[in-house]
Design an enzyme around this catalytic site. Sequence first.
Site, PDB file in Angstrom:
ATOM      1  N   ASP A 127       0.903  -1.150   0.075  1.00 37.16           N
ATOM      2  CA  ASP A 127       0.077  -0.099  -0.092  1.00 37.16           C
ATOM      3  C   ASP A 127       0.920   1.261   0.132  1.00 37.16           C
ATOM      4  O   ASP A 127       1.983   1.279   0.878  1.00 37.16           O
ATOM      5  CB  ASP A 127      -0.795   0.013   1.253  1.00 37.16           C
ATOM      6  CG  ASP A 127      -2.215   1.072   1.015  1.00 37.16           C
ATOM      7  OD1 ASP A 127      -2.892   0.763   0.261  1.00 37.16           O
ATOM      8  OD2 ASP A 127      -2.045   2.105   1.666  1.00 37.16           O
ATOM      9  N   ARG A 136       8.976   1.846  -2.996  1.00 39.65           N
ATOM     10  CA  ARG A 136       8.696   0.391  -3.373  1.00 39.65           C
ATOM     11  C   ARG A 136      10.041  -0.568  -3.280  1.00 39.65           C
ATOM     12  O   ARG A 136      10.186  -1.604  -2.415  1.00 39.65           O
ATOM     13  CB  ARG A 136       7.921   0.145  -4.429  1.00 39.65           C
ATOM     14  CG  ARG A 136       7.561  -1.284  -4.955  1.00 39.65           C
ATOM     15  CD  ARG A 136       6.437  -1.218  -5.976  1.00 39.65           C
ATOM     16  NE  ARG A 136       5.320  -0.553  -5.465  1.00 39.65           N
ATOM     17  CZ  ARG A 136       5.182   0.827  -5.767  1.00 39.65           C
ATOM     18  NH1 ARG A 136       5.668   1.463  -6.826  1.00 39.65           N
ATOM     19  NH2 ARG A 136       3.796   1.350  -5.440  1.00 39.65           N
TER      20      ARG A 136
END
Length: 198
Positions: free
Chosen positions: A71, A181
């Site tokens: 997320d 990420r």
Amino acid sequence: MTQKFVLATHNAHKLQEMSAILSGLGVEVVSPGELGIAVDVEETGATFAENALLKAKAICAAANLPAIADDSGLCVDALNGGPGVYSARYGGEGLDDRGRYMLLLGSMRGQTTRAAYFACAVACVFPNGDQLTAEGRCDGAIAFAPLGEGGFGYDPVFLLPEKGKTFAQLTAEEKAAVSHRGRALKNFAEKLETYLHQ
Ligand code: ITT
């Protein structure tokens, strides 16, 4: 690592980035599509970490395989940390990626404070209930106009001052080396290795 992990995302761009990064780290992954799974998870959490866990739990239950979720979102200082966990839904349903970053640029018009960061929470849930979590962050600034063709989402307006380029002007490998990420998944892979050797 022989264990297979299902990636708990329906975002094709995230799937591609996560697969590439995790494969490079020796983690074998499959997509929900390859397993014929489509689970729509309501992201009701107040934080990236809570939402990542919700997604990982739901896909793990549906696939009966360990599931890894991401997320993530863009947090802008001048917008009090927004759009944050609402990054995917910023501006409502009718907008695409371009619509969302143009809206963001509009709401930053006249703002001299451009600092922003991308945040990513990764959660992995195993069928026995075990959980691993990791986070990553990448600091930068909101550009004054979109630049670059690569990446997805807000990449064309997210500037890395030290490189003088937006995320959308980097190759996939260059982005993964510094991105929220890439950092979260690297941290996760280290925790996973420890977990699997316990
Ligand atoms: P899943 O929940 O199915 O994984 P999603 O796109 O809804 O897909 P999120 O709820 O985590 O995922 O929302 C993340 C949003 O933040 C994403 O849609 C982009 O708008 C933005 N975002 C996250 N990482 C990004 C990146 O690396 N580059 C550009 N934008 C990014």
